[in-house]
Design a protein around this motif. Structure first.
Motif, PDB file in Angstrom:
ATOM      1  N   ASP A  82       0.815  -1.217   0.000  1.00 33.76           N
ATOM      2  CA  ASP A  82       0.000   0.000   0.000  1.00 33.76           C
ATOM      3  C   ASP A  82       0.853   1.275   0.000  1.00 33.76           C
ATOM      4  OD1 ASP A  82       1.029  -0.250   2.520  1.00 33.76           O
ATOM      5  OD2 ASP A  82      -0.885  -0.095   3.582  1.00 33.76           O
ATOM      6  N   SER A  83       2.109   1.163  -0.471  1.00 36.84           N
ATOM      7  CA  SER A  83       2.997   2.319  -0.451  1.00 36.84           C
ATOM      8  C   SER A  83       2.692   3.325  -1.550  1.00 36.84           C
ATOM      9  CB  SER A  83       4.461   1.874  -0.575  1.00 36.84           C
ATOM     10  OG  SER A  83       4.667   1.162  -1.785  1.00 36.84           O
ATOM     11  N   ALA A  84       1.980   2.903  -2.587  1.00 35.66           N
ATOM     12  CA  ALA A  84       1.674   3.798  -3.705  1.00 35.66           C
ATOM     13  C   ALA A  84       0.168   3.933  -3.879  1.00 35.66           C
ATOM     14  CB  ALA A  84       2.302   3.269  -4.990  1.00 35.66           C
ATOM     15  N   PRO A  85      -0.288   5.070  -4.405  1.00 33.80           N
ATOM     16  CA  PRO A  85      -1.723   5.223  -4.668  1.00 33.80           C
ATOM     17  C   PRO A  85      -2.136   4.426  -5.902  1.00 33.80           C
ATOM     18  CG  PRO A  85      -0.539   7.147  -5.467  1.00 33.80           C
ATOM     19  CD  PRO A  85       0.481   6.268  -4.775  1.00 33.80           C
ATOM     20  N   LYS A  86      -3.426   4.364  -6.151  1.00 35.33           N
ATOM     21  CA  LYS A  86      -3.921   3.654  -7.332  1.00 35.33           C
ATOM     22  C   LYS A  86      -3.655   4.453  -8.603  1.00 35.33           C
ATOM     23  CE  LYS A  86      -7.711   1.248  -4.939  1.00 35.33           C
ATOM     24  NZ  LYS A  86      -7.398   1.748  -3.576  1.00 35.33           N
ATOM     25  N   TYR A  87      -3.477   5.762  -8.454  1.00 38.11           N
ATOM     26  CA  TYR A  87      -3.253   6.623  -9.612  1.00 38.11           C
ATOM     27  C   TYR A  87      -2.482   7.865  -9.177  1.00 38.11           C
ATOM     28  CZ  TYR A  87      -7.376   8.694  -7.376  1.00 38.11           C
ATOM     29  OH  TYR A  87      -8.248   9.218  -6.456  1.00 38.11           O
ATOM     30  N   LEU A  88      -1.797   8.474 -10.132  1.00 38.24           N
ATOM     31  CA  LEU A  88      -1.217   9.799  -9.945  1.00 38.24           C
ATOM     32  C   LEU A  88      -2.020  10.791 -10.780  1.00 38.24           C
ATOM     33  CD1 LEU A  88       2.648   9.145 -10.043  1.00 38.24           C
ATOM     34  CD2 LEU A  88       1.037   8.918  -8.154  1.00 38.24           C
ATOM     35  N   MET A  89      -1.876  12.074 -10.472  1.00 40.04           N
ATOM     36  CA  MET A  89      -2.654  13.098 -11.164  1.00 40.04           C
ATOM     37  C   MET A  89      -1.759  14.267 -11.563  1.00 40.04           C
ATOM     38  SD  MET A  89      -5.826  13.199  -8.466  1.00 40.04           S
ATOM     39  CE  MET A  89      -6.685  14.489  -9.374  1.00 40.04           C
ATOM     40  N   VAL A  90      -2.007  14.809 -12.755  1.00 39.74           N
ATOM     41  CA  VAL A  90      -1.354  16.066 -13.137  1.00 39.74           C
ATOM     42  C   VAL A  90      -2.048  17.183 -12.374  1.00 39.74           C
ATOM     43  CG1 VAL A  90      -0.744  15.207 -15.414  1.00 39.74           C
ATOM     44  CG2 VAL A  90      -2.884  16.453 -15.107  1.00 39.74           C
ATOM     45  N   THR A  91      -1.414  18.345 -12.302  1.00 41.36           N
ATOM     46  CA  THR A  91      -2.039  19.439 -11.578  1.00 41.36           C
ATOM     47  C   THR A  91      -3.379  19.810 -12.203  1.00 41.36           C
ATOM     48  OG1 THR A  91      -1.832  21.749 -10.890  1.00 41.36           O
ATOM     49  CG2 THR A  91      -0.755  21.139 -12.948  1.00 41.36           C
ATOM     50  N   GLN A  92      -4.333  20.095 -11.368  1.00 37.59           N
ATOM     51  CA  GLN A  92      -5.641  20.548 -11.830  1.00 37.59           C
ATOM     52  C   GLN A  92      -5.761  22.071 -11.758  1.00 37.59           C
ATOM     53  OE1 GLN A  92      -7.598  17.245  -9.157  1.00 37.59           O
ATOM     54  NE2 GLN A  92      -9.187  18.113 -10.459  1.00 37.59           N
TER      55      GLN A  92
END
Length: 369
Positions: free
Chosen positions: A200-210
């Protein structure tokens, strides 16, 4: 050893989701039983920054979540706590980002310091990417507010070290809702490499800046509040033996030459910053691709010498240099005052650079009829 498939969007390095690294964040996570994450604002080498809803005060805030290893004995918190001292009274205090709250959050990668800051609508890099040139009154208003904030920092013997467009923040009265501040989310799924142990060290997704980049396009700059942000690289003046985090193109000559330095490096960077905000061009457009650090330094010194000449201060043709790059309605007198203003900061000899208190009295910052 890599654990994830590469992600090519503009996001933080996915491999930094590890023990002592970033905290994995998903939309609608609630931290400290109070702050609900509603959007991605930014990321840096040591943190991710999110727009969050403060469920207690019913307002939007910026939530800066530091890597676990950057959270220990964090100097940014120490600086922010010093700046928030209620006993400090200075006209520049409102022009430096203020700390609203802070707490620690335990996650799978360690304990993370979380800084709660005001939600700002945009940063100054948005001014330079849209290609629009601004009126003299806009540059005057921005310059004065940044300079007041810088004077506040220098009065407290704090050197910011990182005065770049991305760290100049704007707030606008009546603009604080997530619908106004954010673009729709863009997700980059995090995929584990085959044979790697999933945890569980990483999220399911990353996101670009909104963060939206158009909020300043038609803004009335006389109604904007400008604040200096990101104190993560700030250094107490008495610790000037440390290496500052100043971006390469904004380094003063003494930094390029590895000489002793002081708060004068902020004055130089401020001059470079105002030139860029006024013209949409960097003052020293360094080419770094394929060059060694020594070659970059040599190119930088050459560019400075071309601009400043042998006497170490701006040539008289600075006025023409600006006139060729500024809109016709900027005004001849304003261009002359701006050239004079810049010349007092862009001095090779740090002892000749004007202090913030004296710069605040310069004619360029004084409103004329």
């Amino acid at each position: 050893m890599r654990r994830f498939e590469r992600i090519y969007n503009v996001v933080e390095p996915v491999e930094e989701y590890r023990r002592a690294g970033y905290h994995p964040v998903h939309l609608h996570d609630v931290l400290h039983q109070r702050y609900e994450v509603i959007g991605k604002l930014a990321f840096g080498q040591f943190s991710t920054v999110w727009l969050a809803h403060d469920q207690l005060l019913e307002q939007e805030v910026a939530l800066k979540i530091l890597k676990a290893d950057a959270s220990k004995n964090n100097k940014e918190l120490a600086v922010l706590l010093r700046l928030s001292d209620p006993g400090l009274h200075h006209s520049g205090k409102e022009h430096v980002i203020e700390l609203l709250n802070y707490f620690e959050h335990d996650g799978p990668n360690g304990t993370h310091l979380c800084l709660v800051l005001p939600a700002m609508v945009s940063d100054a890099s948005a001014m330079t990417v849209n290609g629009r040139l601004h009126r003299a009154a806009d540059i005057r208003s921005i310059s004065k507010q940044i300079l007041l904030g810088l004077d506040f920092l220098h009065t407290l013997d704090i050197v910011h070290c990182d005065l770049q467009p991305a760290n100049i923040l704007f707030s606008m009265v009546g603009v604080a809702s997530s619908e106004t501040l954010l673009q729709p989310p863009e997700f980059s799924p995090v995929r584990w490499l085959e044979g790697t142990k999933v945890d569980d060290s990483a999220p399911k997704y990353l996101m670009v800046t909104q963060r939206r980049r158009d909020l300043l396009d038609d803004a009335d700059f006389s109604k904007l509040v400008v604040k200096i942000g990101d104190l993560g690289g700030a250094i107490w003046g008495r610790q000037s033996h440390q290496k500052p985090v100043t971006p390469t193109a904004l380094r003063a000559p003494e930094l390029i030459r590895r000489n002793a330095w002081d708060a004068g490096i902020d004055i130089w960077a401020f001059g470079c910053l105002i030139f860029e905000l006024a013209t949409n061009e960097p003052l020293f457009p360094l080419g770094t691709f394929g060059l060694t650090a020594e070659e970059v330094d040599e190119e930088h010194i050459n560019l400075i010498s071309q601009l400043l000449g042998e006497d170490g201060h701006l040539h008289e043709n600075c006025t023409k240099y600006l006139m060729d790059r500024l809109p016709s309605d900027f005004g001849t007198e304003n261009i002359q005052h701006l050239a004079s203003f810049l010349s007092l900061m862009l001095q090779s000899d740090p002892q000749r650079r004007m202090l913030t208190t004296n710069l605040l009295k310069h004619p360029f910052l004084i409103e004329t009829a």
